[in-house]
Scaffold this active site. Structure first.
Site, PDB file in Angstrom:
ATOM      1  N   GLU A 231      -2.121  -9.065   4.495  1.00  0.00           N
ATOM      2  CA  GLU A 231      -2.047  -9.531   5.883  1.00  0.00           C
ATOM      3  C   GLU A 231      -3.403  -9.696   6.555  1.00  0.00           C
ATOM      4  O   GLU A 231      -3.518 -10.373   7.582  1.00  0.00           O
ATOM      5  CB  GLU A 231      -1.165  -8.577   6.708  1.00  0.00           C
ATOM      6  CG  GLU A 231      -1.708  -7.181   6.927  1.00  0.00           C
ATOM      7  CD  GLU A 231      -1.369  -6.194   5.806  1.00  0.00           C
ATOM      8  OE1 GLU A 231      -1.406  -4.982   6.075  1.00  0.00           O
ATOM      9  OE2 GLU A 231      -1.077  -6.630   4.677  1.00  0.00           O
TER      10      GLU A 231
ATOM     11  N   HIS B 141      -3.814  -5.164   0.939  1.00  0.00           N
ATOM     12  CA  HIS B 141      -3.247  -5.656   2.205  1.00  0.00           C
ATOM     13  C   HIS B 141      -3.359  -7.183   2.282  1.00  0.00           C
ATOM     14  O   HIS B 141      -4.434  -7.714   2.589  1.00  0.00           O
ATOM     15  CB  HIS B 141      -3.969  -5.022   3.397  1.00  0.00           C
ATOM     16  CG  HIS B 141      -3.651  -3.573   3.573  1.00  0.00           C
ATOM     17  ND1 HIS B 141      -2.579  -3.132   4.313  1.00  0.00           N
ATOM     18  CD2 HIS B 141      -4.250  -2.457   3.077  1.00  0.00           C
ATOM     19  CE1 HIS B 141      -2.531  -1.817   4.286  1.00  0.00           C
ATOM     20  NE2 HIS B 141      -3.536  -1.384   3.537  1.00  0.00           N
TER      21      HIS B 141
ATOM     22  N   CYS C 110       0.831  -1.206   0.000  1.00  0.00           N
ATOM     23  CA  CYS C 110       0.000   0.000   0.000  1.00  0.00           C
ATOM     24  C   CYS C 110       0.869   1.261   0.000  1.00  0.00           C
ATOM     25  O   CYS C 110       1.469   1.585  -1.012  1.00  0.00           O
ATOM     26  CB  CYS C 110      -0.975  -0.037   1.175  1.00  0.00           C
ATOM     27  SG  CYS C 110      -2.391   1.064   0.950  1.00  0.00           S
TER      28      CYS C 110
END
Length: 509
Positions: A169, A167, A79
């Site tokens: 994660e 993202h 990002c």
């Protein structure tokens, strides 16, 4: 040193999640602020640049000399990290026409590139950014897109430098762990040998070397962190460790005796100190939550100091500090605003002049539990819910008295035992009862009553930073409510807390 991935934090709320996902791959990693980059040693196999709440276009936004990393190590910008890479090397980052937040699908994926291998067409990813990369620098190639984001992922030609605008994660990115595995294992070449057993062996060896023949004193709480830390230290130095478990009069029913018995079976050298009255005296008349916390913390230090001085030649203080505490203290933004004093005593006064040893300060909570199980610590300790250091002192709203503690202990005992008996305890991250400073009208038999109200609270969470209330079965809540009202004298009303954190906190004080 174990091989590791270096994560440079630009202030994203998700940075700790990146580290957790890398650790889940059995690869060690560390988070460092972008403005405090550590020495790049041979054990660092790759670098991840985190997201950020800032915009790369803003004056004074987080910046970093990427030339010290780019082309020398595999590099992944997430990002903000990807936008920083693009902008610094001649690309164009502009505000998104529509803020890109939420689920999106990768409609174009070039799986020839190592980062995207085994990723599925249409793979769901999580976007969270107000800017977008409009133009890539020369030599940068698009390797994934969504319908609205042309540059969802890129690679720099002839080097292992990548950027992604989503993202991986967060769980909403359904193949995010696969992408991180591609980077950490396939591109960086990490061996995935960071395990609990490796951690235990390395930590015990390090403790032996660091402490030598010195003595260590450590305060125990009965919780996971301090118990695992004490067991590791004991495995390294044996009886050179003395542990102190203080009964502050604010523990759960029978907890002092039960925890001492558990520690005895673990072979730990533990001194149990009954200081109930000392704490009650210090708390007399105090109603302010912060005032209560400070009084409890002060008396704990006094009691601990008294006991530590009885042991000759102590040079070290053992503590159960874990990695999120360390990250918080050196974060990009500095320590967060004080919502309340920390649950645990964060250290002892300078006059004690002890060096601190923290064997768990590189582990997340779930990793501490895994290490505890590898050490064969009993499940009653490993699976124990978090419990605040000030104990029932901050679950009794208003002033604290021995009588109120006894009432709340009985209520709490019925609730926690009920959760265990009905197989619900392990579905809950933390549970407890609060004694409210109000009375309500009730009827018992043919008589009108005007008695105390208690609130039950049960939440689900991963790390305590956010939490949601647990939807316990109505039948269970009804049974527990009846049992509390029938068995605990002075209580005639039970309510259930259905507030999430944020905006509410887990504890009421």
């Amino acid at each position: 040193m174990a091989e590791q991935i270096l994560i440079l934090d630009f202030g994203s709320q998700y940075t700790q999640l990146i580290a957790r996902r890398v650790r889940e791959l059995n690869v060690y990693c560390e988070i460092h602020p972008y403005n405090k980059v550590p020495e790049i040693t041979s054990d660092i196999k790759g670098v991840i640049l985190s997201g950020s709440p800032c915009s790369v276009r803003d004056e004074g936004s987080p910046d970093l000399d990427l030339d010290v990393l780019r082309g020398k190590l595999p590099l992944l910008g997430v990002c903000y990290g990807s936008q920083l890479l693009a902008q610094k090397y001649g690309g164009e980052v502009l505000p998104s026409e529509i803020r890109e937040y939420g689920r999106a699908s990768l409609d174009h994926i070039d799986t020839h590139y190592d980062l995207m291998k085994e990723m599925s067409h249409g793979s769901q990813v999580w976007m969270s950014h107000g800017d977008t990369i409009k133009e890539l620098p020369e030599g940068f190639e698009v390797i994934a897109s969504t319908t609205s984001v042309r540059v969802a992922a890129f690679k720099v030609k002839d080097e292992e430098t990548y950027g992604i605008q989503f993202h991986p994660e967060v769980t909403h990115s359904t193949e995010g762990k696969n992408l991180l595995r591609n980077f950490v294992v396939n591109i960086c070449g990490c061996a995935q040998d960071w395990t609990s057993d490796v951690f235990i062996d390395a930590t015990v060896a390090d403790l032996k070397e660091k402490i030598g023949s010195d003595k260590v004193v450590m305060g125990l709480s009965g919780g996971v962190d301090s118990s695992v830390a004490a067991t590791l230290i004991h495995r390294a130095i044996g009886d050179q460790l003395t542990c102190v478990f203080v009964d502050n009069g604010l523990l759960r029913k029978n907890e002092f005796e039960e925890v001492l018995d558990s520690y005895k079976h673990m072979g730990l050298n533990v001194i149990g100190v009954d200081s109930k009255q000392r704490f009650y005296d210090a708390l007399e008349g105090i109603t302010d939550p912060e005032g209560k916390r400070k009084a409890i913390g002060r008396v704990f230090i006094e009691v601990f100091d008294d006991e530590a001085h009885k042991i000759e030649g102590v040079k070290w203080l053992g503590q159960g500090t874990i990695y999120p505490d360390v990250i918080e203290s050196v974060s990009v933004k500095g320590p967060s605003a004080t919502i309340k004093s920390h649950h645990n005593v964060g250290g002892l006064p300078d006059f004690m002049k002890l060096s601190v040893v923290e064997p768990l300060n590189t582990l997340f909570k779930d990793e501490v539990r895994e290490v505890g199980r590898a050490l064969e610590i009993v499940e009653t300790i490993i699976g124990r819910h978090p419990f605040p250091g000030p104990g029932l002192g901050i679950r009794i709203l208003g002033d604290v008295t021995a009588e109120k503690v006894k009432t709340l202990q009985e209520v709490d005992h019925i609730f926690i035992k009920g959760l265990k008996d009905h197989g619900l305890y392990d579905d809950v991250w933390q549970a407890g009862a609060m004694l409210l400073p109000i009375q309500s009208v009730g009827v018992m038999g043919d008589e009108r009553t005007y008695e105390k109200v208690v609130a039950l609270r049960a939440v689900g969470s991963v790390d305590g930073m956010t939490a949601d209330w647990i939807h316990l079965p109505y039948e269970f809540l009804g049974k527990i409510s009846n049992e509390i009202i029938n068995r605990v004298k002075g209580v005639n009303r039970v309510v259930y807390d259905i507030s999430s954190k944020p905006p509410a906190t887990i504890e009421w004080e």
